[in-house]
Design a protein around this motif. Sequence first.
Motif, mmCIF file in Angstrom:
data_model
loop_
_atom_site.group_PDB
_atom_site.id
_atom_site.type_symbol
_atom_site.label_atom_id
_atom_site.label_comp_id
_atom_site.label_asym_id
_atom_site.label_seq_id
_atom_site.Cartn_x
_atom_site.Cartn_y
_atom_site.Cartn_z
ATOM 1 N N ASP A 96 -7.507 36.941 -50.071
ATOM 2 C CA ASP A 96 -8.662 36.125 -49.698
ATOM 3 C C ASP A 96 -8.445 35.469 -48.329
ATOM 4 O O ASP A 96 -9.385 35.355 -47.536
ATOM 5 N N ASP A 99 -9.398 37.822 -45.456
ATOM 6 C CA ASP A 99 -10.761 38.367 -45.418
ATOM 7 C C ASP A 99 -11.510 37.820 -44.201
ATOM 8 O O ASP A 99 -12.169 36.791 -44.255
ATOM 9 N N TRP A 100 -11.415 38.558 -43.093
ATOM 10 C CA TRP A 100 -12.017 38.086 -41.847
ATOM 11 C C TRP A 100 -13.556 38.119 -41.877
ATOM 12 O O TRP A 100 -14.209 37.519 -41.016
ATOM 13 N N THR A 101 -14.143 38.782 -42.887
ATOM 14 C CA THR A 101 -15.602 38.797 -43.003
ATOM 15 C C THR A 101 -16.131 37.509 -43.611
ATOM 16 O O THR A 101 -17.337 37.252 -43.591
ATOM 17 N N ASN A 102 -15.231 36.703 -44.162
ATOM 18 C CA ASN A 102 -15.605 35.411 -44.744
ATOM 19 C C ASN A 102 -15.336 34.319 -43.716
ATOM 20 O O ASN A 102 -14.186 34.079 -43.336
ATOM 21 N N ASP A 103 -16.374 33.658 -43.256
ATOM 22 C CA ASP A 103 -16.226 32.636 -42.221
ATOM 23 C C ASP A 103 -15.342 31.475 -42.649
ATOM 24 O O ASP A 103 -14.845 30.722 -41.810
ATOM 25 N N ASN A 104 -15.151 31.311 -43.947
ATOM 26 C CA ASN A 104 -14.356 30.196 -44.454
ATOM 27 C C ASN A 104 -12.954 30.613 -44.914
ATOM 28 O O ASN A 104 -12.228 29.809 -45.499
ATOM 29 N N SER A 105 -12.584 31.858 -44.666
ATOM 30 C CA SER A 105 -11.243 32.299 -45.039
ATOM 31 C C SER A 105 -10.217 31.677 -44.087
ATOM 32 O O SER A 105 -10.548 31.169 -43.012
ATOM 33 N N SER A 108 -10.117 33.295 -40.610
ATOM 34 C CA SER A 108 -11.330 33.002 -39.842
ATOM 35 C C SER A 108 -11.298 31.580 -39.296
ATOM 36 O O SER A 108 -11.640 31.338 -38.130
#
Length: 219
Positions: A96, A99-105, A108
């Motif tokens: 998790d 996961d660079w596609t999640n702005d809140n990871s 990120s």
Amino acid sequence: MNKIALVFCIIPAFFLTACGSLGGSAQTENTSGTQTNISDMEERSSETQESSSADGKTLVVYYSSTGNTRAAAEYIASATGGDIFEIIPAEPYSADDLDWTNDNSRVSLEHEDQSLRNVELEASVPENWKDYDTVFIGYPIWWGIAAWPVDTFIKANDFSDKTVIPFCTSASSELVESGEILAEMAGTGIWLPGERFAQNVSEEEITEWISSLNLGYAD
């Protein structure tokens, strides 16, 4: 020693193309604010190739988030007879977190705020560091630069009188200026241009690359 195993087969296909190169479509950023002229690095490379690294000790340093860079590092160690040092974050990155596609990871947030990139490591200085003449440094590409756990290692060590060769693994992103940025960060050492490898790089490819460096390792 902590090991991180990421199972990307359950992640959508578009994410698989970026595995090992987080934010591959993002613009390359220079965290040091300066750049090393690539021609200067190539000139230093040709000067260094006149000497043999086989007479000195070799260390292969790597950070691997998915295991791809680890495999390349192990091939390099085998080809050079070098020792291995793994860069391990004190707080490992989970699937998790990566996961660079999640702005809140985690990655990120760290990408957006450089002050969060001071990643503490389990160990920053390899044992007998001064004994090594040649150091290979490997990493995945995150947003066009070396994964920032590597920064902590670079800042903690003195590269004086060492030949340093960066390498990276990625699905599509190139090495670009990542090696130059690390060289600027280190401030010492003779840094060669380095090489990018695909995630599934073979031992034969690594061996051929090592031979092409003309550093005196036996074929």
